[in-house]
Design a protein around this motif. Structure first.
Motif, short mmCIF file in Angstrom:
data_model
loop_
_atom_site.label_atom_id
_atom_site.label_comp_id
_atom_site.label_asym_id
_atom_site.label_seq_id
_atom_site.Cartn_x
_atom_site.Cartn_y
_atom_site.Cartn_z
N TRP A 83 -1.28 -5.93 -0.24
CA TRP A 83 -0.78 -4.86 0.63
C TRP A 83 -1.22 -3.48 0.13
CZ3 TRP A 83 4.72 -7.40 0.99
CH2 TRP A 83 4.73 -8.32 2.06
N SER A 84 -1.32 -3.35 -1.20
CA SER A 84 -1.70 -2.04 -1.74
C SER A 84 -3.16 -1.71 -1.43
CB SER A 84 -1.44 -1.97 -3.25
OG SER A 84 -2.50 -2.58 -3.96
N HIS A 85 -3.94 -2.73 -1.01
CA HIS A 85 -5.34 -2.50 -0.67
C HIS A 85 -5.58 -2.43 0.84
CE1 HIS A 85 -7.34 -2.42 -4.52
NE2 HIS A 85 -6.50 -3.35 -4.94
N LEU A 86 -4.51 -2.59 1.62
CA LEU A 86 -4.67 -2.47 3.08
C LEU A 86 -4.37 -1.03 3.49
CD1 LEU A 86 -2.92 -5.78 4.20
CD2 LEU A 86 -5.30 -5.16 4.66
N PRO A 97 -11.38 -14.55 -9.41
CA PRO A 97 -10.79 -13.61 -8.44
C PRO A 97 -10.62 -12.19 -9.01
CG PRO A 97 -9.52 -15.66 -8.53
CD PRO A 97 -10.51 -15.71 -9.66
N PHE A 98 -10.36 -12.08 -10.30
CA PHE A 98 -10.19 -10.75 -10.90
C PHE A 98 -11.52 -10.01 -10.99
CE2 PHE A 98 -6.36 -12.91 -12.27
CZ PHE A 98 -5.40 -11.91 -12.18
N ARG A 99 -12.60 -10.74 -11.34
CA ARG A 99 -13.93 -10.11 -11.40
C ARG A 99 -14.36 -9.66 -10.00
NH1 ARG A 99 -12.74 -10.91 -15.93
NH2 ARG A 99 -13.92 -11.86 -17.61
N GLU A 100 -14.14 -10.56 -9.04
CA GLU A 100 -14.51 -10.25 -7.65
C GLU A 100 -13.75 -9.01 -7.18
OE1 GLU A 100 -13.36 -13.24 -4.82
OE2 GLU A 100 -14.37 -12.25 -3.15
N HIS A 101 -12.49 -8.91 -7.60
CA HIS A 101 -11.65 -7.82 -7.12
C HIS A 101 -12.14 -6.44 -7.57
CE1 HIS A 101 -8.24 -5.81 -5.53
NE2 HIS A 101 -7.82 -5.40 -6.71
N HIS A 102 -12.75 -6.37 -8.75
CA HIS A 102 -13.26 -5.07 -9.21
C HIS A 102 -14.53 -4.68 -8.45
CE1 HIS A 102 -11.05 -5.19 -13.34
NE2 HIS A 102 -10.26 -5.09 -12.30
N VAL A 103 -15.36 -5.70 -8.13
CA VAL A 103 -16.61 -5.41 -7.43
C VAL A 103 -16.33 -5.11 -5.96
CG1 VAL A 103 -18.97 -6.22 -7.03
CG2 VAL A 103 -17.67 -7.14 -8.94
N ASP A 104 -15.41 -5.85 -5.39
CA ASP A 104 -15.09 -5.71 -3.97
C ASP A 104 -13.57 -5.74 -3.78
OD1 ASP A 104 -14.92 -5.81 -1.24
OD2 ASP A 104 -15.99 -7.70 -0.99
N PRO A 105 -12.89 -4.60 -4.00
CA PRO A 105 -11.42 -4.58 -3.95
C PRO A 105 -10.85 -5.02 -2.61
CG PRO A 105 -12.25 -2.54 -4.89
CD PRO A 105 -13.44 -3.28 -4.36
N LYS A 106 -11.64 -4.85 -1.55
CA LYS A 106 -11.12 -5.21 -0.21
C LYS A 106 -11.22 -6.70 0.08
CE LYS A 106 -9.96 -1.35 2.06
NZ LYS A 106 -8.64 -1.23 2.69
N ALA A 107 -11.98 -7.44 -0.78
CA ALA A 107 -12.19 -8.88 -0.51
C ALA A 107 -10.85 -9.60 -0.39
CB ALA A 107 -13.05 -9.50 -1.60
N MET A 108 -9.90 -9.24 -1.25
CA MET A 108 -8.62 -9.96 -1.25
C MET A 108 -7.86 -9.76 0.06
SD MET A 108 -6.09 -7.82 -3.77
CE MET A 108 -5.08 -9.25 -3.90
N THR A 109 -8.15 -8.65 0.75
CA THR A 109 -7.45 -8.42 2.02
C THR A 109 -7.95 -9.39 3.10
OG1 THR A 109 -9.02 -6.76 2.81
CG2 THR A 109 -7.19 -5.96 1.48
N ARG A 110 -9.10 -10.04 2.81
CA ARG A 110 -9.62 -11.03 3.77
C ARG A 110 -9.21 -12.45 3.37
NH1 ARG A 110 -13.91 -7.33 2.95
NH2 ARG A 110 -14.95 -8.68 1.44
N HIS A 111 -8.53 -12.60 2.24
CA HIS A 111 -8.07 -13.93 1.82
C HIS A 111 -6.86 -14.35 2.64
CE1 HIS A 111 -9.92 -13.36 -2.47
NE2 HIS A 111 -10.82 -13.42 -1.52
N ASP A 112 -6.77 -15.61 2.98
CA ASP A 112 -5.60 -16.06 3.72
C ASP A 112 -4.43 -16.28 2.76
OD1 ASP A 112 -6.15 -18.39 2.40
OD2 ASP A 112 -6.55 -19.60 4.17
N VAL A 113 -3.32 -16.72 3.32
CA VAL A 113 -2.08 -16.82 2.54
C VAL A 113 -2.21 -17.82 1.38
CG1 VAL A 113 -0.93 -18.58 3.96
CG2 VAL A 113 0.42 -16.80 2.86
N ILE A 114 -3.05 -18.85 1.56
CA ILE A 114 -3.19 -19.87 0.50
C ILE A 114 -3.99 -19.32 -0.68
CG2 ILE A 114 -4.24 -22.11 -0.04
CD1 ILE A 114 -3.42 -22.86 2.91
N GLU A 115 -5.13 -18.69 -0.38
CA GLU A 115 -5.93 -18.14 -1.48
C GLU A 115 -5.20 -16.97 -2.16
OE1 GLU A 115 -9.97 -17.13 -0.41
OE2 GLU A 115 -10.53 -16.77 -2.49
N THR A 116 -4.39 -16.23 -1.39
CA THR A 116 -3.66 -15.11 -1.97
C THR A 116 -2.58 -15.59 -2.94
OG1 THR A 116 -4.02 -13.79 0.02
CG2 THR A 116 -2.26 -13.06 -1.42
N ASN A 117 -1.85 -16.63 -2.54
CA ASN A 117 -0.65 -16.98 -3.31
C ASN A 117 -0.73 -18.28 -4.13
OD1 ASN A 117 1.06 -14.73 -2.33
ND2 ASN A 117 0.67 -15.70 -0.36
#
Ligand SMILES: [Zn+2]
Ligand SMILES: [Zn+2]
Length: 269
Positions: A169-172, A97-117
């Motif tokens: 939230w900081s990426h929305l 998830p950390f590697r993905e976040h640098h390539v596509d920072p907005k990807a996490m905003t599409r994760h649901d509550v389970i994948e987020t937390n």
């Protein structure tokens, strides 16, 4: 080293996103359920010993808030800087998830509550269990030190759990967020977007704290993570961020070597 001159060899975002396996989702769901059971038990325990100890409980709660920011920075630094997505279990679960976040920072905003937390609940379970089962008495009387420890650790894991949500939230965009969240960001009680932008500037080597970000400035001034990187490289020869931005770029931005340092090698070799 200017960022434009860095040739970053980031990994493919789709391949990283595809690494989210269904079996890991079951682990996350179980972790969230167990986490909230533990939090409920910690709140009940704290309430039972709170009479006449308001200041103790409040200061323990606040110290947990600050500790969570430190933990968020430390874990984020570890996952960004060392290891590879190809490692067993922690590769797909914690590093990906950390590697993905640098390539596509907005990807996490599409994760649901389970994948987020889910991840943060999982890593917090053992601390929650300590809070629930640790004895609060010493020499036959309630110990303020033990109460402080239980409440601060309980508060810490609660804020650690909230960290991915604050980060998301900081990426929305502002218009996608409720007014209360925007207010908390503005008064810097949770991670403000502009503050977090510093981390998302290549080569992604500072401002790792993502709960509130309060510790980013002091830790950067102290050279805290740079110092740790120098130490790890000295002991292992690994190059920080080699799996994240590619070995060439990583070598250019790695802390300058010391005399005692062995030849660096790639994290996956
Ligand atoms: Zn990062
Ligand atoms: Zn981010």
């Amino acid at each position: 080293m200017s960022n434009e001159k860095l040739k970053l060899e980031m990994q493919d975002a789709n391949a990283l996103a595809a690494g989210y396996h269904s079996w890991w989702r079951y682990v996350e769901i179980g972790s969230i359920f167990a986490f909230f059971m533990l939090i409920a038990l910690i709140v009940r325990r704290s309430w039972q010993v709170s009479e006449g100890r308001g200041f103790l409980i409040a200061s323990a709660f606040m110290s947990g808030y600050v500790m969570a920011d430190f933990i968020s920075g430390f874990v984020h630094w570890m996952a960004d800087t060392w290891g590879s997505t190809k490692l067993k279990i922690i590769g797909p679960g914690l590093i990906r998830p950390f590697r993905e976040h640098h390539v596509d920072p907005k990807a996490m905003t599409r994760h649901d509550v389970i994948e987020t937390n889910g991840n943060n609940c999982l890593i917090s379970l053992w601390v929650g269990a300590i809070c629930v089962f640790m004895p609060l008495e010493s020499d036959g009387a309630l110990s303020p030190v033990r109460i402080f420890l239980m409440v601060s650790l309980g508060s810490m894991i609660f804020w650690v759990m909230m960290t991915n949500q604050f980060h998301k939230w900081s990426h929305l965009e502002g218009n996608e967020l409720p007014g209360l969240v925007r207010f908390l960001q503005r008064v810097h009680l949770i991670l403000p977007p502009q503050h977090h932008d510093v981390h998302h500037t290549a080569p992604f080597d500072k401002y790792y704290c993502i709960t509130t970000g309060w510790l980013n400035w002091p830790l950067t001034k102290l050279g805290f993570f740079k110092g740790l990187e120098r130490l790890v490289t000295m002991m292992t020869g690994l190059v920080p961020r080699a799996d994240d931005i590619g070995l060439d770029a990583a070598l250019k931005v790695a802390p300058p070597p010391t005399d005692a340092q062995p030849e660096p090698k790639h994290a996956q070799s």
